[in-house]
Design a protein around this motif. Structure first.
Motif, short mmCIF file in Angstrom:
data_model
loop_
_atom_site.label_atom_id
_atom_site.label_comp_id
_atom_site.label_asym_id
_atom_site.label_seq_id
_atom_site.Cartn_x
_atom_site.Cartn_y
_atom_site.Cartn_z
N ALA A 11 -2.65 -7.70 -20.21
CA ALA A 11 -2.39 -8.35 -21.54
C ALA A 11 -2.86 -7.72 -22.47
CB ALA A 11 -3.91 -8.82 -21.50
N VAL A 12 -3.97 -6.89 -22.30
CA VAL A 12 -4.03 -5.24 -23.68
C VAL A 12 -2.13 -4.95 -23.98
CG1 VAL A 12 -4.71 -3.40 -24.50
CG2 VAL A 12 -5.95 -4.73 -23.86
N GLU A 13 -2.02 -4.62 -23.14
CA GLU A 13 -0.27 -3.24 -23.21
C GLU A 13 0.94 -4.95 -23.66
OE1 GLU A 13 2.66 -2.36 -20.05
OE2 GLU A 13 1.26 -1.10 -20.01
N VAL A 14 0.96 -5.87 -23.21
CA VAL A 14 2.10 -6.52 -24.06
C VAL A 14 1.20 -7.44 -25.54
CG1 VAL A 14 2.37 -9.17 -23.44
CG2 VAL A 14 2.17 -7.64 -21.52
N THR A 15 0.22 -7.08 -25.94
CA THR A 15 -0.44 -7.66 -26.90
C THR A 15 0.09 -5.99 -28.30
OG1 THR A 15 -2.75 -8.48 -26.13
CG2 THR A 15 -1.93 -8.02 -28.25
N LEU A 16 -0.11 -5.03 -27.23
CA LEU A 16 0.17 -4.04 -28.25
C LEU A 16 1.93 -3.75 -28.55
CD1 LEU A 16 -1.60 -0.76 -26.62
CD2 LEU A 16 -1.80 -1.83 -28.59
N ILE A 17 2.56 -3.97 -27.46
CA ILE A 17 4.23 -4.36 -27.33
C ILE A 17 4.76 -5.01 -28.68
CG2 ILE A 17 6.13 -4.56 -26.72
CD1 ILE A 17 4.79 -2.84 -24.35
N LEU A 18 4.07 -6.20 -28.58
CA LEU A 18 4.13 -7.45 -29.04
C LEU A 18 3.60 -6.95 -30.63
CD1 LEU A 18 4.37 -10.80 -27.13
CD2 LEU A 18 5.80 -8.75 -27.89
N SER A 19 2.93 -6.36 -31.07
CA SER A 19 1.80 -6.41 -32.25
C SER A 19 2.05 -4.79 -33.37
CB SER A 19 0.56 -5.46 -32.21
OG SER A 19 -0.31 -5.92 -33.38
N ALA A 100 2.58 5.95 -20.09
CA ALA A 100 1.41 5.99 -19.08
C ALA A 100 1.75 7.03 -17.60
CB ALA A 100 2.43 5.28 -17.84
N THR A 101 3.12 7.40 -17.43
CA THR A 101 3.20 8.57 -16.14
C THR A 101 2.63 10.09 -17.36
OG1 THR A 101 5.32 7.22 -16.00
CG2 THR A 101 4.63 9.84 -15.54
N LEU A 102 2.44 10.60 -18.59
CA LEU A 102 1.96 11.54 -18.88
C LEU A 102 -0.09 11.45 -18.32
CD1 LEU A 102 2.55 14.36 -20.44
CD2 LEU A 102 2.46 12.92 -22.84
N THR A 103 0.15 10.04 -19.14
CA THR A 103 -1.54 10.57 -19.12
C THR A 103 -1.93 10.39 -17.48
OG1 THR A 103 -1.27 7.73 -19.42
CG2 THR A 103 -2.06 8.88 -21.05
N THR A 104 -1.04 9.82 -16.87
CA THR A 104 -1.54 9.18 -15.25
C THR A 104 -1.54 11.26 -14.33
OG1 THR A 104 -1.16 7.07 -15.11
CG2 THR A 104 -0.90 8.24 -12.86
N LEU A 105 -0.72 11.89 -14.81
CA LEU A 105 -0.63 12.86 -14.16
C LEU A 105 -1.73 13.80 -14.75
CD1 LEU A 105 3.85 13.52 -14.80
CD2 LEU A 105 2.11 13.32 -12.52
N VAL A 127 -9.53 3.92 -14.67
CA VAL A 127 -10.29 3.77 -15.77
C VAL A 127 -9.96 3.50 -16.90
CG1 VAL A 127 -12.18 2.62 -17.20
CG2 VAL A 127 -12.15 1.74 -14.48
N THR A 128 -10.50 5.58 -16.98
CA THR A 128 -10.17 6.47 -18.34
C THR A 128 -8.30 6.75 -18.11
OG1 THR A 128 -12.23 7.48 -16.96
CG2 THR A 128 -10.46 8.92 -18.46
N SER A 129 -7.43 6.84 -16.51
CA SER A 129 -6.31 6.72 -17.20
C SER A 129 -5.70 6.26 -18.14
CB SER A 129 -5.52 7.65 -15.68
OG SER A 129 -4.53 7.36 -15.87
N ILE A 130 -5.78 4.66 -17.43
CA ILE A 130 -5.49 3.55 -18.93
C ILE A 130 -6.10 3.50 -19.88
CG2 ILE A 130 -5.66 1.04 -18.22
CD1 ILE A 130 -5.59 1.55 -15.29
N CYS A 131 -6.56 3.91 -20.16
CA CYS A 131 -8.05 3.60 -21.59
C CYS A 131 -6.72 4.41 -22.11
CB CYS A 131 -9.29 4.07 -21.24
SG CYS A 131 -9.88 2.74 -20.54
N LEU A 132 -6.54 5.63 -21.52
CA LEU A 132 -6.12 6.93 -22.23
C LEU A 132 -4.40 6.82 -22.67
CD1 LEU A 132 -7.25 10.28 -21.14
CD2 LEU A 132 -7.70 8.99 -23.69
N THR A 133 -4.42 6.12 -21.51
CA THR A 133 -2.41 5.59 -21.79
C THR A 133 -2.83 4.84 -22.98
OG1 THR A 133 -1.73 6.16 -19.83
CG2 THR A 133 -0.62 4.50 -20.83
N LYS A 134 -3.52 3.70 -22.85
CA LYS A 134 -3.15 2.55 -24.39
C LYS A 134 -3.71 3.01 -25.73
CE LYS A 134 -2.65 -0.34 -20.68
NZ LYS A 134 -1.15 0.03 -20.32
N LEU A 135 -4.99 4.00 -25.49
CA LEU A 135 -4.81 4.70 -27.13
C LEU A 135 -3.70 5.35 -27.43
CD1 LEU A 135 -6.89 5.15 -28.48
CD2 LEU A 135 -7.70 7.33 -27.66
N ARG A 142 1.59 3.25 -34.20
CA ARG A 142 1.16 3.66 -35.53
C ARG A 142 1.74 4.90 -36.77
NH1 ARG A 142 -0.43 -1.00 -34.92
NH2 ARG A 142 0.39 -0.68 -33.50
N ILE A 143 1.79 5.73 -36.09
CA ILE A 143 1.92 6.91 -36.73
C ILE A 143 4.02 6.68 -37.47
CG2 ILE A 143 3.18 9.21 -36.59
CD1 ILE A 143 1.01 10.38 -34.51
#
Length: 434
Positions: A11-19, A100-105, A127-135, A142-143
């Motif tokens: 849900a967060v991922e979809v929200t970030l994309i559409l936003s 997603a791939t970069l933070t996972t690796l 959980v840490t990997s996913i949070c870093l991915t979305k962040l 934003r940049i």
């Protein structure tokens, strides 16, 4: 816990994309359609991401389908050039896959775990990997929003640019599978993903440069066209005021002539002579408008002269001077609209153009109606130019829309009773400040 966490992440991922897409392009309408339309797209996107995620398929599988959903969302609800929408939609999903791939690796390397274990087991590290991915995705988008470019792109340029994020998505998928099958190459894959990220950033900057180049080219062509219009307007206004000066110069002679006939008690001669003068004065009055705005007067007077030369009768009723609207926007809106109206009316049977400018609540209403020889919108709904030199023309309707948008207004075109009607509303300055 794992199920609800995964759904929340989706849900967060979809929200970030559409936003991100909404903030990049902006809604094209302020009606309630933007809310329920966004909600439908959000549900569709969530279902796609959730399906691929819950069936334990790598999430890059969903990217291609999500690109199409993003394009659908942009085309139906958001403003902007269609080619820009295609590129940004593809680039966004490529960015999702890369982050997603970069933070996972990276997390797998730092924690000493294998990628396969990290993807298949719910833990604090995952959980840490996913949070870093979305962040990371949030920060990068934003940049991008700070350095976005709204210039016009060509179709061939976009096709070349879109290929890079789409192939990057495929390459990322293959590299991730390689890292899962051969844990010993995880570090190499991490470096490769970093290079792919840099490559996509370079492509985005190329996209910006091409947009700026296209914007400059459009502005140069528009300036050349405006220069032609200004020269024509200057000639029309000069001819009009030459006529007025000639009348004023002859006024003394006219009065002396009337006085002479009055001394001779030639009443019939006075009536006939003054009737001729009044008829001549009425002809001049058709070319002179005093609305309270010098810019508005100049445009209406100039186009009246142009209409007369084309054999078209132009009538104007103006009860507001369009105060608060910049001279540039008045020129763009009325100049283009009247040019198109006169050109179309010239080929019609009645050859009439009517313009009404009046206050309407919080808006100023501009309605320009002209006779047409045949329907226009059925054959050319986008109102594209029919002139031979397309690189010099075709900016009129586009620039009118942009000028109306700058004044928080609305514009629509329709046909009624063999007439083409351009209906414009511009928000008043006082209403904008409230």
């Amino acid at each position: 816990m794992n199920f609800w966490f995964e759904m929340a992440v989706n849900a967060v991922e979809v929200t970030l994309i559409l936003s991100f897409l909404v903030q990049y392009f902006g809604y094209k309408t302020e009606t309630s359609a933007k809310y329920w339309g966004t909600a439908l797209i959000w549900i569709l996107s969530f279902c796609i991401v959730a399906f691929f995620s819950w069936t334990h398929l790598y999430e890059n599988y969903a990217s291609s389908l999500q690109i199409l959903v993003n394009i659908l969302f942009c085309v139906t609800l958001l403003r902007g050039n269609i080619f820009q929408k295609i590129f940004v939609s593809a680039f966004t999903m490529g960015l999702v896959a890369i982050t997603a791939t970069l933070t996972t690796l990276l997390v797998a390397k730092l924690s000493g775990n294998q990628v396969a274990f990290l993807l298949s087991h719910f833990s604090g590290i995952r959980v840490t990997s996913i949070c870093l991915t979305k962040l990371l995705f949030f920060v990068i988008t934003r940049i991008i929003l700070r350095i976005k470019e709204s210039g016009k792109l060509k179709g061939m340029d976009v096709i070349a640019l879109v290929i890079v994020p789409m192939l990057s998505d495929l390459a990322i998928t293959l590299m991730m599978y390689a890292a899962i099958q051969e844990p010993s190459i995880q570090t190499i894959v991490l470096y490769a993903v970093g290079i792919v990220l840099i490559l996509n950033i370079v492509v985005y900057f190329l996209f910006i440069r091409l947009g700026k180049a296209g914007k400059i080219q459009t502005e140069m062509a528009l300036l050349a066209l405006q220069n032609e219009c200004l020269q024509e307007n200057a000639k029309d206004i000069e001819n009009m005021y030459d006529t007025v000066r000639a009348l004023r110069h002859d006024l003394k002679n006219h009065l002396l002539c009337i006085l002479s006939m009055a001394e001779e008690r030639d009443v019939e001669g006075i009536k006939q002579y003054t009737g001729q003068l009044l008829q001549q004065q009425n002809t001049v009055n058709k070319l002179i408008m005093f609305s309270g705005s010098k810019v508005l007067d100049a445009i209406i007077n100039s186009k009246s002269a142009a209409a007369e030369r084309a054999g078209v009768r132009l009538s104007a009723i103006i009860t507001t001077p369009l105060a608060g609207i910049s001279p540039e926007d008045i020129t763009i809106i009325l100049g283009n609209a009247l040019d198109n109206a006169i050109r179309a009316a010239k080929d019609s049977q009645r050859k009439v153009v009517d313009i009404h400018i009046q206050p309407q609540g919080a808006y100023s209403s501009i309605v320009i109606a002209n006779d047409i020889a045949h329907p226009v919108l059925s054959d050319n709904p986008a109102l594209r130019t029919t002139k031979n030199i397309r690189y010099r023309h075709g900016f009129g309707i586009q620039n009118m829309r942009q000028a109306v948008e700058r004044n928080q207004g609305l514009i629509r075109f329709y046909e009624q009773n063999d007439r083409f009607i351009c209906d414009i509303l511009l928000l008043n300055v006082q209403s904008r400040n409230e």
